[in-house]
Design a protein around this motif. Structure first.
Motif, PDB file in Angstrom:
ATOM      1  N   PRO A 285       0.610  -1.226  -0.309  1.00  0.00           N
ATOM      2  CA  PRO A 285       0.389  -0.041  -0.025  1.00  0.00           C
ATOM      3  C   PRO A 285       0.375   0.824  -0.182  1.00  0.00           C
ATOM      4  O   PRO A 285       0.264   2.268  -0.165  1.00  0.00           O
ATOM      5  CB  PRO A 285      -0.971  -0.168   1.468  1.00  0.00           C
ATOM      6  N   SER A 286       2.202   1.297   0.169  1.00  0.00           N
ATOM      7  CA  SER A 286       3.385   2.077   0.280  1.00  0.00           C
ATOM      8  C   SER A 286       3.564   2.571  -1.147  1.00  0.00           C
ATOM      9  O   SER A 286       4.039   3.745  -1.466  1.00  0.00           O
ATOM     10  CB  SER A 286       4.111   2.125   0.757  1.00  0.00           C
ATOM     11  N   HIS A 287       3.379   1.911  -2.690  1.00  0.00           N
ATOM     12  CA  HIS A 287       3.860   2.099  -3.518  1.00  0.00           C
ATOM     13  C   HIS A 287       3.654   3.374  -4.272  1.00  0.00           C
ATOM     14  O   HIS A 287       1.511   2.984  -4.106  1.00  0.00           O
ATOM     15  CB  HIS A 287       3.833   1.029  -4.346  1.00  0.00           C
ATOM     16  N   SER A 288       3.587   3.766  -4.942  1.00  0.00           N
ATOM     17  CA  SER A 288       2.426   5.121  -5.820  1.00  0.00           C
ATOM     18  C   SER A 288       2.071   4.052  -6.884  1.00  0.00           C
ATOM     19  O   SER A 288       0.507   5.550  -7.337  1.00  0.00           O
ATOM     20  CB  SER A 288       3.843   5.705  -6.682  1.00  0.00           C
ATOM     21  N   ILE A 289       2.139   2.984  -7.175  1.00  0.00           N
ATOM     22  CA  ILE A 289       1.341   1.976  -8.351  1.00  0.00           C
ATOM     23  C   ILE A 289      -0.459   1.933  -7.272  1.00  0.00           C
ATOM     24  O   ILE A 289      -1.345   2.216  -7.699  1.00  0.00           O
ATOM     25  CB  ILE A 289       1.424   1.445  -9.046  1.00  0.00           C
ATOM     26  N   THR A 290      -0.016   2.273  -5.794  1.00  0.00           N
ATOM     27  CA  THR A 290      -1.444   2.380  -5.567  1.00  0.00           C
ATOM     28  C   THR A 290      -1.935   3.013  -5.099  1.00  0.00           C
ATOM     29  O   THR A 290      -3.106   2.730  -4.117  1.00  0.00           O
ATOM     30  CB  THR A 290      -0.837   1.208  -4.177  1.00  0.00           C
ATOM     31  N   GLU A 291      -1.647   4.701  -5.465  1.00  0.00           N
ATOM     32  CA  GLU A 291      -2.392   5.379  -5.148  1.00  0.00           C
ATOM     33  C   GLU A 291      -3.756   5.587  -5.553  1.00  0.00           C
ATOM     34  O   GLU A 291      -3.994   5.701  -6.874  1.00  0.00           O
ATOM     35  CB  GLU A 291      -1.270   7.117  -5.317  1.00  0.00           C
TER      36      GLU A 291
ATOM     37  N   ASN B 134      -1.371   5.279 -12.990  1.00  0.00           N
ATOM     38  CA  ASN B 134      -0.373   5.628 -11.668  1.00  0.00           C
ATOM     39  C   ASN B 134       0.942   4.622 -12.394  1.00  0.00           C
ATOM     40  O   ASN B 134       2.031   5.176 -11.943  1.00  0.00           O
ATOM     41  CB  ASN B 134      -0.803   4.590 -10.776  1.00  0.00           C
ATOM     42  N   GLY B 135       0.406   3.163 -12.767  1.00  0.00           N
ATOM     43  CA  GLY B 135       1.775   2.793 -13.692  1.00  0.00           C
ATOM     44  C   GLY B 135       2.449   3.145 -14.450  1.00  0.00           C
ATOM     45  O   GLY B 135       4.413   3.040 -14.819  1.00  0.00           O
ATOM     46  N   VAL B 136       2.077   4.408 -15.548  1.00  0.00           N
ATOM     47  CA  VAL B 136       2.879   4.819 -16.088  1.00  0.00           C
ATOM     48  C   VAL B 136       3.253   5.983 -15.641  1.00  0.00           C
ATOM     49  O   VAL B 136       4.789   6.468 -15.600  1.00  0.00           O
ATOM     50  CB  VAL B 136       2.066   5.918 -17.083  1.00  0.00           C
ATOM     51  N   LYS B 137       2.965   6.577 -14.680  1.00  0.00           N
ATOM     52  CA  LYS B 137       3.583   7.665 -14.098  1.00  0.00           C
ATOM     53  C   LYS B 137       4.860   7.351 -13.597  1.00  0.00           C
ATOM     54  O   LYS B 137       5.932   7.747 -13.213  1.00  0.00           O
ATOM     55  CB  LYS B 137       2.533   8.412 -12.776  1.00  0.00           C
ATOM     56  N   TRP B 138       4.989   6.630 -12.488  1.00  0.00           N
ATOM     57  CA  TRP B 138       6.145   5.578 -12.163  1.00  0.00           C
ATOM     58  C   TRP B 138       6.579   4.919 -12.742  1.00  0.00           C
ATOM     59  O   TRP B 138       8.142   5.076 -12.580  1.00  0.00           O
ATOM     60  CB  TRP B 138       6.097   3.815 -10.997  1.00  0.00           C
ATOM     61  N   ALA B 139       6.655   4.967 -14.205  1.00  0.00           N
ATOM     62  CA  ALA B 139       7.590   3.881 -15.416  1.00  0.00           C
ATOM     63  C   ALA B 139       8.378   4.542 -15.769  1.00  0.00           C
ATOM     64  O   ALA B 139       9.883   4.518 -16.388  1.00  0.00           O
ATOM     65  CB  ALA B 139       7.046   3.083 -16.608  1.00  0.00           C
ATOM     66  N   ALA B 140       8.191   6.148 -15.808  1.00  0.00           N
ATOM     67  CA  ALA B 140       8.583   7.613 -17.090  1.00  0.00           C
ATOM     68  C   ALA B 140       9.689   7.488 -15.772  1.00  0.00           C
ATOM     69  O   ALA B 140      10.280   7.946 -14.537  1.00  0.00           O
ATOM     70  CB  ALA B 140       7.776   8.147 -16.600  1.00  0.00           C
TER      71      ALA B 140
ATOM     72  N   GLN C 134     -12.917   1.561 -13.741  1.00  0.00           N
ATOM     73  CA  GLN C 134     -12.232   2.986 -13.271  1.00  0.00           C
ATOM     74  C   GLN C 134     -11.084   2.889 -12.278  1.00  0.00           C
ATOM     75  O   GLN C 134      -9.593   3.805 -12.579  1.00  0.00           O
ATOM     76  CB  GLN C 134     -13.464   3.990 -12.791  1.00  0.00           C
ATOM     77  N   GLU C 135     -11.089   1.334 -11.451  1.00  0.00           N
ATOM     78  CA  GLU C 135      -9.961   1.120 -10.891  1.00  0.00           C
ATOM     79  C   GLU C 135      -8.175   0.668 -11.085  1.00  0.00           C
ATOM     80  O   GLU C 135      -8.145   0.849 -11.321  1.00  0.00           O
ATOM     81  CB  GLU C 135     -10.812   0.663  -9.275  1.00  0.00           C
ATOM     82  N   ILE C 136      -9.317  -0.096 -12.376  1.00  0.00           N
ATOM     83  CA  ILE C 136      -7.888  -0.347 -13.766  1.00  0.00           C
ATOM     84  C   ILE C 136      -6.849   0.361 -14.406  1.00  0.00           C
ATOM     85  O   ILE C 136      -6.544   0.722 -13.980  1.00  0.00           O
ATOM     86  CB  ILE C 136      -8.127  -1.614 -14.017  1.00  0.00           C
ATOM     87  N   GLN C 137      -7.958   1.713 -14.834  1.00  0.00           N
ATOM     88  CA  GLN C 137      -8.077   1.937 -15.386  1.00  0.00           C
ATOM     89  C   GLN C 137      -6.817   3.227 -14.266  1.00  0.00           C
ATOM     90  O   GLN C 137      -5.862   4.191 -14.754  1.00  0.00           O
ATOM     91  CB  GLN C 137      -9.341   3.340 -15.634  1.00  0.00           C
ATOM     92  N   ARG C 138      -6.838   3.809 -13.025  1.00  0.00           N
ATOM     93  CA  ARG C 138      -6.671   4.467 -12.089  1.00  0.00           C
ATOM     94  C   ARG C 138      -4.775   3.522 -12.341  1.00  0.00           C
ATOM     95  O   ARG C 138      -3.905   4.394 -12.489  1.00  0.00           O
ATOM     96  CB  ARG C 138      -7.409   4.541 -10.936  1.00  0.00           C
ATOM     97  N   ILE C 139      -4.818   2.426 -11.918  1.00  0.00           N
ATOM     98  CA  ILE C 139      -3.768   1.549 -11.679  1.00  0.00           C
ATOM     99  C   ILE C 139      -2.664   1.747 -12.504  1.00  0.00           C
ATOM    100  O   ILE C 139      -1.713   1.954 -12.648  1.00  0.00           O
ATOM    101  CB  ILE C 139      -4.200  -0.090 -11.547  1.00  0.00           C
ATOM    102  N   ILE C 140      -3.541   1.556 -13.684  1.00  0.00           N
ATOM    103  CA  ILE C 140      -2.448   1.919 -15.447  1.00  0.00           C
ATOM    104  C   ILE C 140      -1.667   3.461 -15.444  1.00  0.00           C
ATOM    105  O   ILE C 140      -1.017   3.249 -15.563  1.00  0.00           O
ATOM    106  CB  ILE C 140      -2.980   1.295 -16.283  1.00  0.00           C
TER     107      ILE C 140
END
Length: 240
Positions: free
Chosen positions: A131-137, A212-218, A204-210
């Motif tokens: 839960p501390s990971h930015s992808i789970t925000e 967040n994942g894009v933000k993290w992967a940059a 929408q929750e799956i969209q949020r995770i993806i």
């Protein structure tokens, strides 16, 4: 940040069920919500020249989102190598669902990336284990999907740098559904949900995770490291 969403775009043209869920293709659905999130987004598909992944496109892509399933072997070896090279140089990579069997992901993992699977309308409960990971925000303790394809362990991947999500399926299996890796200068997020006959990418929750994942992967725009023989920064004193 510039995002390229890549998709085989085969199921949507061959299967009326998939076409009804994703009329313009899975890539357009994903690109739309990423655009709404503020990213500059473009799409590419398998049947375009060079699969839409020319050197010019890859050089200008900060994060590549990859969805593939039935045509992994049709991806040209040279293109897969170019994508791998760009990841090592710092391009982020989001690998979705059956992209675990893509040439690109297997090259970067160095394993078979095989797993168990079943299409039986399993309910999936996608648990947040970091839960501390930015992808789970913005995500709760879990995401529940009424129907999804089951993926089960053992998942033949290297031990992830970070395990973010673990799935439980109605049939009893579990799966490491959200895992991150670093390769060279690039960051990779594998995210399991997204079988083509289910409306998962409209969730929408799956969209949020993806998103967040894009933000993290940059990757940050840091200077590329140099390698090989190197002259000293300071004069080396004579010894003896």
């Amino acid at each position: 940040m510039k995002i390229t969403v890549w998709n085989e775009f085969r199921h949507e043209q061959e299967n009326p069920i998939v076409e009804a869920i994703y009329p313009k293709g899975i890539h357009h659905t994903i690109a739309r919500f990423l655009t709404e999130a503020g990213f500059k987004t473009q799409t590419a598909t398998l049947d375009q020249p060079e699969h839409g992944l020319t050197n010019e496109v890859l050089d200008k892509t900060d994060v590549l989102v990859w969805w593939g399933h039935k045509a992994h072997e049709e991806v040209e070896e040279a293109i897969a190598e170019q994508v791998k090279t760009r990841v090592l140089e710092g391009m982020g990579l989001i690998v979705l669902h059956s992209g675990h069997f893509s040439k690109v992901f297997k090259k970067l993992m160095g394993t078979t990336c095989d797993l168990k699977w079943r299409e039986a309308d399993d309910k999936e409960r996608l648990w947040v284990v970091d839960p501390s990971h930015s992808i789970t925000e913005g995500v709760g303790e879990y995401v529940e999907l009424e129907k999804e394809e089951m993926y089960g362990e053992h998942f033949d991947i290297p031990a992830p740098d970070e395990l973010v999500f673990v799935s439980w399926f109605e049939g009893g299996e579990v799966f490491r559904s959200g895992a991150t890796f670093k390769r060279g200068q690039g960051k990779i997020f594998y995210f399991r949900p997204g079988h083509e006959t289910y409306p998962t990418y409209h969730n929408q929750e799956i969209q949020r995770i993806i998103t967040n994942g894009v933000k993290w992967a940059a990757s940050p725009k840091s200077k590329k490291p140099t390698y090989g023989n190197k002259q000293p920064l300071e004069e080396i004193s004579k010894k003896g």
